[in-house]
Design a protein around this motif. Structure first.
Motif, PDB file in Angstrom:
ATOM      1  N   PRO A  60       0.805  -1.231   0.000  1.00 26.44           N
ATOM      2  CA  PRO A  60       0.000   0.000   0.000  1.00 26.44           C
ATOM      3  C   PRO A  60       0.831   1.271   0.000  1.00 26.44           C
ATOM      4  O   PRO A  60       0.496   2.237  -0.689  1.00 26.44           O
ATOM      5  CB  PRO A  60      -0.831  -0.139   1.284  1.00 26.44           C
ATOM      6  N   ARG A  64       0.779   4.135  -3.049  1.00 26.04           N
ATOM      7  CA  ARG A  64       0.507   5.566  -2.917  1.00 26.04           C
ATOM      8  C   ARG A  64       1.607   6.407  -3.558  1.00 26.04           C
ATOM      9  O   ARG A  64       1.352   7.510  -4.027  1.00 26.04           O
ATOM     10  CB  ARG A  64       0.363   5.928  -1.430  1.00 26.04           C
ATOM     11  N   GLU A  68      -1.107   2.555  -8.879  1.00 21.09           N
ATOM     12  CA  GLU A  68      -1.353   1.119  -8.998  1.00 21.09           C
ATOM     13  C   GLU A  68      -0.885   0.547 -10.326  1.00 21.09           C
ATOM     14  O   GLU A  68      -0.351  -0.557 -10.389  1.00 21.09           O
ATOM     15  CB  GLU A  68      -2.840   0.848  -8.779  1.00 21.09           C
ATOM     16  N   ASP A 188      -5.075   7.131  -5.712  1.00 17.37           N
ATOM     17  CA  ASP A 188      -6.034   7.359  -4.647  1.00 17.37           C
ATOM     18  C   ASP A 188      -5.281   7.489  -3.341  1.00 17.37           C
ATOM     19  O   ASP A 188      -5.060   6.532  -2.630  1.00 17.37           O
ATOM     20  CB  ASP A 188      -7.026   6.202  -4.571  1.00 17.37           C
ATOM     21  N   THR A 189      -4.853   8.723  -3.063  1.00 20.72           N
ATOM     22  CA  THR A 189      -4.120   8.962  -1.826  1.00 20.72           C
ATOM     23  C   THR A 189      -5.053   9.447  -0.734  1.00 20.72           C
ATOM     24  O   THR A 189      -4.601   9.813   0.343  1.00 20.72           O
ATOM     25  CB  THR A 189      -3.023  10.018  -2.055  1.00 20.72           C
ATOM     26  N   LYS A 192      -5.825   6.399   3.523  1.00 21.88           N
ATOM     27  CA  LYS A 192      -4.582   5.840   4.043  1.00 21.88           C
ATOM     28  C   LYS A 192      -4.920   5.094   5.325  1.00 21.88           C
ATOM     29  O   LYS A 192      -4.951   5.679   6.399  1.00 21.88           O
ATOM     30  CB  LYS A 192      -3.554   6.951   4.307  1.00 21.88           C
ATOM     31  N   ALA A 320      -8.834   2.058  -2.386  1.00 26.34           N
ATOM     32  CA  ALA A 320      -7.781   2.168  -1.380  1.00 26.34           C
ATOM     33  C   ALA A 320      -8.100   1.307  -0.164  1.00 26.34           C
ATOM     34  O   ALA A 320      -7.211   0.718   0.446  1.00 26.34           O
ATOM     35  CB  ALA A 320      -7.600   3.627  -0.962  1.00 26.34           C
TER      36      ALA A 320
END
Length: 448
Positions: A60, A64, A68, A188-189, A192, A320
């Motif tokens: 992951p 970020r 992807e 897609d930040t 988290k 995410a």
């Protein structure tokens, strides 16, 4: 574009297990040719589980940073490079290092692909999970079945038998090279999911427990079923045929389970059905009679694997969130599964039979039922971890929208407090002063 992404996912999935199953079929030749000790050979057999757990947990954060699409392309490159290099070396240490590189690519792909499915096919997640799990099962079976024939065709050269899978991985990179140019990367930040949030989530632990218990059973059966068959009078060829059928049944099962799972609001009935198949199959294997029939029953019970993959998308709302649950569930799950074959072997060695080691499988099955019952309910990760758009690690919202809402609420609270203070000051002001104030106000109005 959708067809290109779907094809890219299928090709990538075909390669995620080739670095594992291709070595297992020629393990004796590889260990002899490289002069591996028994300890190093044992390390090589546990390396896949360790790599899947470690590199899966790191995915992951890398996603970020890279996005992807680029990360999956990098994973495929690692798969190809690692398998190519290890087919060329003649020493144990470089072989282990190159295998680790290839397995790292497979571990990253394990986590990224479910997130890509959730992002690009949110309304067809079940169908795409079917494509993914079926391609994964097909790649697993083909690598296990074709490596030895390729070795024989190459005059017994295991280097060639392992090197051909690097070519398949290189082919899988083509769609993602095209997508890298044709589609802007969408990172897609906003979500988290921190480790603290997932560690406090019962759903995340349930998914990890379900994934780990089914993986433990699968790894034990892949490793020990042939010996069980041989101990009960089967020849090596017959045991190999049963194992091939056992592995091949994963393809039709993988085609059926995700599509069925997405049609149900909760998957608890499927959890129970697969558990019953496992329990009956294990009990049948202990009888020593009609072992091929009981092996088929256990193979169908292996539908727990595509069901676990389908849960990654069904138990989350966002891509995410899927990536976070996939990383946590698979990493923790593979750590659980890694101890299975070793413990099973020790129990078999201590007892000299199969009843005690099968007790481990029944214990894993009990864990599978408990964790699967919770994970299969109609709930999502975001509701437990507050992993919503803009959430910071630990579940706190920290985006510009949340700050605006927070400031608005705080501003209203401060305004209400100011009004209350002004009201209290008017009530506590002396009567003459209050009247003087009103007189002053009237005089100011008249002057205006």
């Amino acid at each position: 574009m959708a067809w290109l992404i779907a094809g890219g996912i299928a090709l990538a999935a075909l390669n995620l297990r080739t670095a594992v199953t291709s070595v297992g079929t020629v393990l004796d030749e590889v260990s002899t040719g490289l002069g591996m000790s028994g300890a190093m050979t044992g390390l090589l057999t546990t390396l896949p589980v360790m790599s899947f757990a470690l590199f899966g947990a790191l995915t992951p954060a890398m996603s970020r940073r890279m996005g992807e699409h680029r990360l999956l392309l990098a994973a495929i490159v690692l798969l190809a490079a690692g398998q190519a290099v290890r087919s060329l070396v003649d020493s144990a240490v470089p072989f282990m290092a190159a295998s680790t590189v290839a397995l790292a690519g497979g571990a990253v792909g394990n986590v990224v692909i479910p997130a890509l499915i959730k992002r690009h096919f949110p309304r067809r997640a079940g169908a795409m999970t079917t494509v993914y799990s079926t391609a994964l099962a097909a790649g697993t079976m083909v690598a296990a079945a074709a490596t030895v024939p390729v070795q024989q065709a190459a005059g017994g050269n295991w280097h060639v038998a392992l090197g051909v899978w690097a070519v398949l991985a290189a082919v899988a990179a083509i769609p993602w090279l095209a997508l890298r140019r044709g589609e802007p990367e969408r990172r897609d930040t906003s979500v988290k999911a921190g480790a603290d949030g997932l560690l406090r989530s019962r759903l995340a632990w349930a998914v990890a427990g379900y994934f780990g218990s089914q993986s433990l059973i699968a790894y034990v059966m892949f490793g020990w079923l042939p010996l069980l068959l041989r101990d009960n009078g089967y020849t090596a060829g017959q045991a190999g045929l049963v194992l091939a059928v056992f592995t091949g049944l994963g393809i039709p099962v993988s085609m059926a389970v995700p599509a069925l799972a997405t049609r149900l609001s909760g998957q608890r009935p499927m959890v129970i059905v697969f558990a019953v198949l496992y329990a009956v199959g294990f009990a049948g294997l202990l009888t020593g009679q009609a072992l091929w029939a009981w092996s088929i029953l256990v193979a169908v019970g292996g539908g727990t694997f595509p069901l676990a993959l389908a849960m990654l998308a069904m138990r989350t709302r966002t891509a995410a969130g899927t990536a976070a649950l996939s990383a946590f569930g698979q990493s923790a799950g593979y750590l659980i599964a890694g101890a299975g074959p070793i413990t099973f072997g020790l129990l078999h060695q201590v007892s000299g039979g199969w009843v005690l080691p099968f007790g481990l499988l029944f214990a894993a099955l009990a864990v599978q039922v408990v964790t699967g019952w919770y994970a299969a309910a109609d709930r999502v990760l975001e509701d437990e971890t507050v992993v919503t758009p803009g959430s910071a690690p630990g579940g706190r919202r920290d985006d510009h929208v949340s700050r605006g809402v927070r400031d608005l609420v705080v501003g209203r609270m401060r305004g209400s407090a100011d009004k209350a203070r002004r009201a209290r000051s008017r009530l506590t002001r002396p009567a003459g002063r209050r009247g003087a104030g009103r007189g002053d106000d009237r005089r100011r109005s008249a002057s205006r």
